[in-house]
Motif scaffolding. Sequence first.
Motif, PDB file in Angstrom:
ATOM      1  N   SER A 108     -59.831  17.894  18.292  1.00  0.00           N
ATOM      2  CA  SER A 108     -60.362  19.090  17.633  1.00  0.00           C
ATOM      3  C   SER A 108     -61.724  18.825  17.000  1.00  0.00           C
ATOM      4  N   CYS A 119     -54.717  14.765  18.020  1.00  0.00           N
ATOM      5  CA  CYS A 119     -55.177  16.141  18.187  1.00  0.00           C
ATOM      6  C   CYS A 119     -56.284  16.496  17.189  1.00  0.00           C
ATOM      7  N   GLN A 120     -56.267  15.894  16.017  1.00  0.00           N
ATOM      8  CA  GLN A 120     -57.356  16.117  15.068  1.00  0.00           C
ATOM      9  C   GLN A 120     -58.650  15.550  15.628  1.00  0.00           C
ATOM     10  N   VAL A 131     -51.593  20.056  20.252  1.00  0.00           N
ATOM     11  CA  VAL A 131     -50.239  19.742  19.788  1.00  0.00           C
ATOM     12  C   VAL A 131     -49.207  20.338  20.747  1.00  0.00           C
ATOM     13  N   ASP A 132     -49.425  21.571  21.185  1.00  0.00           N
ATOM     14  CA  ASP A 132     -48.497  22.205  22.124  1.00  0.00           C
ATOM     15  C   ASP A 132     -48.415  21.422  23.442  1.00  0.00           C
ATOM     16  N   ALA A 135     -59.293  25.070  15.071  1.00  0.00           N
ATOM     17  CA  ALA A 135     -57.838  25.167  14.885  1.00  0.00           C
ATOM     18  C   ALA A 135     -57.163  25.520  16.203  1.00  0.00           C
ATOM     19  N   TYR A 183     -56.884  22.321  18.190  1.00  0.00           N
ATOM     20  CA  TYR A 183     -55.852  21.471  17.577  1.00  0.00           C
ATOM     21  C   TYR A 183     -54.455  21.959  17.959  1.00  0.00           C
ATOM     22  N   ASN A 184     -54.199  23.248  17.757  1.00  0.00           N
ATOM     23  CA  ASN A 184     -52.871  23.797  18.051  1.00  0.00           C
ATOM     24  C   ASN A 184     -52.536  23.698  19.534  1.00  0.00           C
TER      25      ASN A 184
END
Length: 107
Positions: free
Chosen positions: A35, A31-32, A49-50, A42, A45-46
């Motif tokens: 991103s 995810c980084q 992850v979700d 951010a 990224y979030n």
Amino acid sequence: MNAVFYSALLLTIASPASADSVPRYDVAGYCQTVSDVSGGSAMIYNGCVDMEQIAYNGLKARWGSIPRRVRSYCDEVGRVSGGSYSILEGCIAMETEAANGTSTFKY
């Protein structure tokens, strides 16, 4: 020669795709990377992850019912992408659908 064979066999047996549990991917790293492509957002990224968590949870619930051949192939596809459960889940869905409807060629 036997040592090479046994080493390959051991690696095959020990690989995550041959296990009865969902393979482990580095979601934070994946995810980084996603991103970073968008400038280090951010929000991206979030969201990534979700999405990965939702895909992992879905796979975890049905992993044992997925044919071993499909798990192995799709694990390779998921790893090539950098370790994505969303891609793994999509691959499994497409492979399952394709297996349920074999194409035929018509003249």
